[in-house]
Design a protein around this motif. Structure first.
Motif, mmCIF file in Angstrom:
data_model
loop_
_atom_site.group_PDB
_atom_site.id
_atom_site.type_symbol
_atom_site.label_atom_id
_atom_site.label_comp_id
_atom_site.label_asym_id
_atom_site.label_seq_id
_atom_site.Cartn_x
_atom_site.Cartn_y
_atom_site.Cartn_z
ATOM 1 N N SER A 1 0.836 -1.207 0.000
ATOM 2 C CA SER A 1 0.000 0.000 0.000
ATOM 3 C C SER A 1 0.867 1.251 0.000
ATOM 4 O O SER A 1 2.045 1.214 0.376
ATOM 5 C CB SER A 1 -0.901 0.014 1.238
ATOM 6 O OG SER A 1 -1.919 -0.956 1.167
ATOM 7 N N SER A 2 0.264 2.364 -0.411
ATOM 8 C CA SER A 2 0.962 3.645 -0.350
ATOM 9 C C SER A 2 -0.017 4.760 -0.047
ATOM 10 O O SER A 2 -1.194 4.691 -0.412
ATOM 11 C CB SER A 2 1.682 3.950 -1.674
ATOM 12 O OG SER A 2 0.765 4.419 -2.650
ATOM 13 N N VAL A 3 0.478 5.776 0.633
ATOM 14 C CA VAL A 3 -0.336 6.952 0.942
ATOM 15 C C VAL A 3 -0.787 7.629 -0.348
ATOM 16 O O VAL A 3 -1.930 8.082 -0.471
ATOM 17 C CB VAL A 3 0.461 7.932 1.825
ATOM 18 C CG1 VAL A 3 -0.263 9.266 1.954
ATOM 19 C CG2 VAL A 3 0.721 7.325 3.197
ATOM 20 N N GLU A 4 0.104 7.676 -1.330
ATOM 21 C CA GLU A 4 -0.214 8.337 -2.595
ATOM 22 C C GLU A 4 -1.396 7.680 -3.299
ATOM 23 O O GLU A 4 -2.284 8.352 -3.814
ATOM 24 C CB GLU A 4 1.007 8.321 -3.512
ATOM 25 C CG GLU A 4 0.780 9.080 -4.825
ATOM 26 C CD GLU A 4 1.994 9.048 -5.740
ATOM 27 O OE1 GLU A 4 1.955 9.758 -6.777
ATOM 28 O OE2 GLU A 4 2.970 8.328 -5.439
ATOM 29 N N LEU A 5 -1.426 6.346 -3.308
ATOM 30 C CA LEU A 5 -2.523 5.636 -3.961
ATOM 31 C C LEU A 5 -3.838 5.864 -3.212
ATOM 32 O O LEU A 5 -4.876 6.130 -3.826
ATOM 33 C CB LEU A 5 -2.217 4.146 -4.049
ATOM 34 C CG LEU A 5 -3.296 3.266 -4.691
ATOM 35 C CD1 LEU A 5 -3.631 3.754 -6.100
ATOM 36 C CD2 LEU A 5 -2.865 1.811 -4.715
ATOM 37 N N VAL A 6 -3.797 5.750 -1.897
ATOM 38 C CA VAL A 6 -4.995 5.984 -1.090
ATOM 39 C C VAL A 6 -5.564 7.371 -1.377
ATOM 40 O O VAL A 6 -6.765 7.536 -1.630
ATOM 41 C CB VAL A 6 -4.674 5.852 0.416
ATOM 42 C CG1 VAL A 6 -5.871 6.282 1.264
ATOM 43 C CG2 VAL A 6 -4.286 4.416 0.763
ATOM 44 N N ALA A 7 -4.702 8.370 -1.338
ATOM 45 C CA ALA A 7 -5.145 9.750 -1.535
ATOM 46 C C ALA A 7 -5.679 9.975 -2.941
ATOM 47 O O ALA A 7 -6.675 10.690 -3.136
ATOM 48 C CB ALA A 7 -3.989 10.707 -1.244
ATOM 49 N N THR A 8 -5.035 9.375 -3.929
ATOM 50 C CA THR A 8 -5.481 9.555 -5.317
ATOM 51 C C THR A 8 -6.895 9.048 -5.496
ATOM 52 O O THR A 8 -7.753 9.736 -6.078
ATOM 53 C CB THR A 8 -4.534 8.812 -6.285
ATOM 54 O OG1 THR A 8 -3.224 9.359 -6.178
ATOM 55 C CG2 THR A 8 -5.010 8.946 -7.728
ATOM 56 N N VAL A 9 -7.164 7.842 -5.002
ATOM 57 C CA VAL A 9 -8.499 7.255 -5.157
ATOM 58 C C VAL A 9 -9.533 8.049 -4.359
ATOM 59 O O VAL A 9 -10.621 8.351 -4.856
ATOM 60 C CB VAL A 9 -8.492 5.773 -4.724
ATOM 61 C CG1 VAL A 9 -9.903 5.196 -4.752
ATOM 62 C CG2 VAL A 9 -7.572 4.964 -5.633
ATOM 63 N N SER A 10 -9.204 8.387 -3.121
ATOM 64 C CA SER A 10 -10.146 9.130 -2.290
ATOM 65 C C SER A 10 -10.434 10.515 -2.864
ATOM 66 O O SER A 10 -11.582 10.968 -2.878
ATOM 67 C CB SER A 10 -9.613 9.250 -0.857
ATOM 68 O OG SER A 10 -9.646 7.995 -0.201
ATOM 69 N N ASN A 11 -9.392 11.192 -3.349
ATOM 70 C CA ASN A 11 -9.586 12.534 -3.894
ATOM 71 C C ASN A 11 -10.426 12.537 -5.162
ATOM 72 O O ASN A 11 -11.038 13.556 -5.513
ATOM 73 C CB ASN A 11 -8.233 13.194 -4.170
ATOM 74 C CG ASN A 11 -7.543 13.643 -2.897
ATOM 75 O OD1 ASN A 11 -8.185 13.901 -1.886
ATOM 76 N ND2 ASN A 11 -6.212 13.717 -2.940
ATOM 77 N N LEU A 12 -10.487 11.381 -5.838
ATOM 78 C CA LEU A 12 -11.298 11.282 -7.057
ATOM 79 C C LEU A 12 -12.695 10.727 -6.776
ATOM 80 O O LEU A 12 -13.435 10.396 -7.697
ATOM 81 C CB LEU A 12 -10.581 10.421 -8.095
ATOM 82 C CG LEU A 12 -9.354 11.077 -8.749
ATOM 83 C CD1 LEU A 12 -8.584 10.079 -9.601
ATOM 84 C CD2 LEU A 12 -9.778 12.285 -9.588
ATOM 85 N N GLY A 13 -13.050 10.629 -5.508
ATOM 86 C CA GLY A 13 -14.411 10.267 -5.159
ATOM 87 C C GLY A 13 -14.640 8.840 -4.724
ATOM 88 O O GLY A 13 -15.761 8.474 -4.366
ATOM 89 N N GLY A 14 -13.583 8.003 -4.769
ATOM 90 C CA GLY A 14 -13.707 6.633 -4.300
ATOM 91 C C GLY A 14 -13.239 6.524 -2.863
ATOM 92 O O GLY A 14 -13.128 7.537 -2.158
ATOM 93 N N LEU A 15 -12.946 5.291 -2.423
ATOM 94 C CA LEU A 15 -12.428 5.078 -1.077
ATOM 95 C C LEU A 15 -11.072 4.401 -1.177
ATOM 96 O O LEU A 15 -10.980 3.215 -1.512
ATOM 97 C CB LEU A 15 -13.378 4.216 -0.244
ATOM 98 C CG LEU A 15 -12.963 4.042 1.223
ATOM 99 C CD1 LEU A 15 -13.306 5.308 2.027
ATOM 100 C CD2 LEU A 15 -13.633 2.826 1.858
ATOM 101 N N GLY A 16 -10.007 5.163 -0.900
ATOM 102 C CA GLY A 16 -8.676 4.580 -0.872
ATOM 103 C C GLY A 16 -8.530 3.684 0.337
ATOM 104 O O GLY A 16 -9.163 3.919 1.370
#
Length: 361
Positions: free
Chosen positions: A27-42
């Motif tokens: 896992s990575s913080v960057e991936l979590v944030a990318t998905v969450s910032n685009l409306g999904g759930l990282g």
């Protein structure tokens, strides 16, 4: 709109798309944030992290996004009685794997130290930090822990590989259930019966669970694009979780060779094996998994097998012996196209939108 579901409302997200939380430092913080910032759930897999490391990861995620996100733990962390095995059992495992260590020119490692549970301390940090969503695998936390989560406003999600497991999770009081089909990459999160007896396909499992439980269900396994999401929703899912497709993106913490393998012809062939961790998991077929398919009784239990095999993995990676390494991957891997998480997310949403728009036409 198709994306306004019970799950998206409970989770506080725009789209009912969950990024699978990867353990093992993938896992990575960057991936979590990318998905969450685009409306999904990282999602961030933290089962191998110390409480202090969970604290640091949570802080970093909060700096990277102001949207909901998920932290995942393993409820049951070991299959070893008292955290260890007999010397006789360990010697059998040593001899079974010795040819591969010899091939790599490295010595057999000694017996792993007895495993000590970390879940109690990890969950204390979860309750302290209050991530918006707490998901878990291999069972359910105690009623007291779930009650504390609810009191603190933490949404809880448990993973089921059978209808019986889903019923147990609903009875325990979780907010949502992941219906984890056997197509999925990574560990099979079974907890009532053996993982080998819990190999139900995602869309069958989803329908079985929807017939019996009232809480929202998330389909996971074999979904990598918008059409897969649409199919899951059509069968009653309240959301879809996507793992391998996000694992293959630049933003994940998988190694470069892991991502390369996911996008190679080798990804056409995956298998379920206990050879690398002691628990059944799906990855790209390897020579070791094939060779030892009928000898799994002599493997070490989870996570002692992981510790034992980490020495072999390190040497195999250094010597580019890819056929001796397990690369986690789901059966859907050959359809992967995107290497940027944002492009993958946008493609999923565009494809799902187009599908549902065509239904109205």
């Amino acid at each position: 709109m198709w994306y306004q579901t019970k799950a998206s409302k409970i989770l506080g997200i725009q789209y009912p798309i969950l990024q699978g939380p990867f353990g093992g430092n993938l896992s990575s913080v960057e991936l979590v944030a990318t998905v969450s910032n685009l409306g999904g759930l990282g999602g961030y897999g933290a089962y191998n992290l110390s409480p202090q490391e969970i604290l640091e990861v949570d802080k970093q995620i909060r700096l990277a996004t102001n949207k909901p996100y998920n932290i995942n733990l393993f409820v049951s962390e070991t299959d070893a009685v008292n955290g260890t095995v007999s010397d006789e059992h360990f010697n059998r495992a040593q001899q079974l794997f010795k040819p591969y260590f010899d091939e790599l020119g490295i010595a057999l490692p000694g017996k792993p130290e007895p495993f000590k549970s970390r879940f109690e301390n990890q969950i204390e940090m979860i309750l302290h930090q209050r991530p918006p969503v707490f998901s878990f695998m291999f069972g359910s936390p105690s009623a007291d822990i779930l009650e504390q989560c609810h009191r603190l406003g933490i949404v809880t999600i448990g993973a089921a590989t059978t209808l019986d497991e889903a019923i147990v999770l609903e009875s325990a009081g979780v907010d949502m259930i992941i219906a984890s089909g056997f197509e999925a990459g990574g560990h099979r999160p079974s907890f009532l019966a053996s993982a080998e007896s819990s190999t139900i396909g995602t869309f069958v499992l989803l329908q079985l669970i929807k017939e019996r439980v009232k809480i929202p269900v998330v389909a996971a396994g074999g979904i990598a694009n918008g059409k897969g999401v649409a199919a899951a929703l059509a069968l009653g899912a309240d959301a879809a979780q996507i793992g391998t497709a996000f694992l293959a993106t630049d933003e994940s913490n998988a190694t470069a060779i892991h991502k390369q393998m996911l996008l190679s012809d080798a990804a056409k062939y995956t298998t379920l094996s206990r050879a690398y961790t002691g628990r059944l998991g799906r990855g790209i077929s390897s020579r070791i998994a094939k060779d030892l398919v009928s000898l799994e009784k002599d493997f070490l239990p989870f996570p002692l097998q992981t510790t034992f095999m980490s020495h072999l993995r390190k040497a195999a990676m250094a010597n580019e012996k890819w056929d001796m390494v397990l690369f986690w991957a789901g059966q859907i891997t050959p359809v992967l196209k995107h290497t940027k998480a944002s492009e993958l997310m946008k493609s999923i949403l565009e494809e799902a939108n187009n599908y549902f728009d065509d239904l109205k036409a």
